[in-house]
Design an enzyme around this catalytic site. Structure first.
Site, PDB file in Angstrom:
ATOM      1  CG  ASP A 242      -4.764 -10.139   3.445  1.00 44.10           C
ATOM      2  OD1 ASP A 242      -4.530 -10.648   2.324  1.00 44.10           O
ATOM      3  OD2 ASP A 242      -4.472  -8.960   3.718  1.00 44.10           O
TER       4      ASP A 242
ATOM      5  CG  HIS B  18      -6.435  -5.517   1.753  1.00 42.74           C
ATOM      6  ND1 HIS B  18      -5.859  -6.365   2.676  1.00 42.74           N
ATOM      7  CD2 HIS B  18      -7.584  -5.083   2.299  1.00 42.74           C
ATOM      8  CE1 HIS B  18      -6.632  -6.431   3.750  1.00 42.74           C
ATOM      9  NE2 HIS B  18      -7.702  -5.664   3.543  1.00 42.74           N
TER      10      HIS B  18
ATOM     11  CG  HIS C 155      -1.948  -1.077   1.222  1.00 48.84           C
ATOM     12  ND1 HIS C 155      -2.817  -1.285   0.167  1.00 48.84           N
ATOM     13  CD2 HIS C 155      -2.236  -2.039   2.137  1.00 48.84           C
ATOM     14  CE1 HIS C 155      -3.595  -2.335   0.445  1.00 48.84           C
ATOM     15  NE2 HIS C 155      -3.255  -2.811   1.624  1.00 48.84           N
TER      16      HIS C 155
ATOM     17  CG  ASP D 164      -2.789  -8.568   0.712  1.00 44.78           C
ATOM     18  OD1 ASP D 164      -1.994  -8.816   1.630  1.00 44.78           O
ATOM     19  OD2 ASP D 164      -3.848  -7.910   0.871  1.00 44.78           O
TER      20      ASP D 164
HETATM   21 ZN   LIG Z   1      -3.955  -7.317   2.741  1.00 48.89          ZN
END
Ligand SMILES: [Zn+2]
Length: 309
Positions: free
Chosen positions: A246, A164, A125, A162
């Site tokens: 995740d 995200h 991120h 991931d």
């Molecule tokens: Zn993540």
């Protein structure tokens, strides 16, 4: 298969509030799962700090200094809503970025076949000038640039599974046709980016958002039918994995439904393509994964696949 595993005790010195998901126990949970006999051939080494030259290929010196200066001597300091600095954060983050470069060195020179870095804080991120989503420095981006600058790699593919979207990695390479960034993630989850319409200036960005509830079969289908054919067409010299765990059904931050065995299948699919296009060179970097048991088991399944089991 010679597989390198990188970690460092100082990752535990990056502290967070008790209820924060990105906690020191994450690395402990992974290391505990790698103690068994089936991992005795893993080549284990310690991370080393990233150099100024290496980190500044992605992050301006003023930003790196900003992170260093913000870290408090005692207690915790929030740099954005959920991204928190403690006294040990800066050193841990420099080790996490350095581990990515060390993994690239060993894989690109053929000392090992592939590598997994169990590091924290995570990285995908983080943009060039912005920390967010538990991330300070973008290790996957630093790894890609390191391979290009030090090892003659012309093109690097980064594959991110991931739960995200890796908005930081996408931002860094949005206008760079020498790096291909592909992500499978849960649609509309944090940070809200990663729509299929976001394709980069040269078609070098590929996003496959999945609806909440998607299972391992759906993720594997997206990987084998969409992501990996595009990676193959890109002809990278190195494949970097943003390996977040995740998307596991037990994870508290996501709503995808993978089980740990799915990570072995995904990993083998990626390795098959790496074998065909880039001599099997895979550098895998830990991103998320916040249920400690699921994280440990999923990372172990991933490493076991990297080892050729
Ligand atoms: Zn993540």
């Amino acid at each position: 298969m010679r597989t390198l595993f990188l970690s460092h005790p100082r990752y535990r010195d990056h502290l967070a509030p008790d209820n924060h998901p990105e906690q020191p126990g994450r690395i402990v949970a992974i290391e505990r799962q790698l103690e068994g006999e089936s991992f005795q051939n893993l080549i284990r080494d310690m991370a080393r700090p990233v150099t100024d030259a290496e980190i500044q290929r992605v992050h301006p010196a003023a930003y790196v200094d900003h992170i260093r200066i913000q870290a408090p001597h005692d207690g915790l300091m929030s740099i954005s809503r959920d991204t928190i600095l403690s006294n040990g954060t800066y050193e841990a983050a420099r080790l996490a970025a350095g581990a990515a470069c060390l993994a690239v060195d060993e894989v690109m020179t053929g000392l090992v076949d592939n590598a997994f870095s169990a590091a924290r804080p995570p990285g995908h991120h983080a943009s060039a000038r912005q920390a967010m989503g538990f991330c300070f420095f973008n290790h996957a981006a630093i790894a890609a640039r390191h391979a290009q600058a030090e090892h003659g790699a012309e093109r690097v593919a980064i594959v991110d599974f991931d739960v995200h979207h890796g908005n930081g990695t996408q931002n860094i390479f949005y206008s760079d046709e020498t790096v291909f960034y592909a992500s499978i993630h849960q649609q509309h989850l944090f940070p809200g980016t990663g729509e299929a319409s976001e394709t980069g200036v040269a078609g070098n960005i590929l996003n496959v958002p999945l609806a909440a509830g998607a299972n391992g079969a759906a993720v594997l289908e997206a990987m084998t039918n969409t992501i990996l054919p595009a990676v193959t067409a890109f002809h990278p010299d190195l494949l970097v994995l943003s390996a977040g765990f995740d998307a596991h059904y037990r994870d508290p931050l996501g709503d995808l439904n993978l089980v740990e065995a799915d990570y072995a299948v995904l990993t083998r699919a990626v390795m098959d393509v790496a074998d065909r296009v880039c001599g099997g060179r895979v550098v895998s970097l830990l991103e998320g994964g916040y249920d400690l048991d699921a994280l440990g088991l999923s990372a172990a399944a991933h490493v076991s696949a990297l080892m050729g089991h």
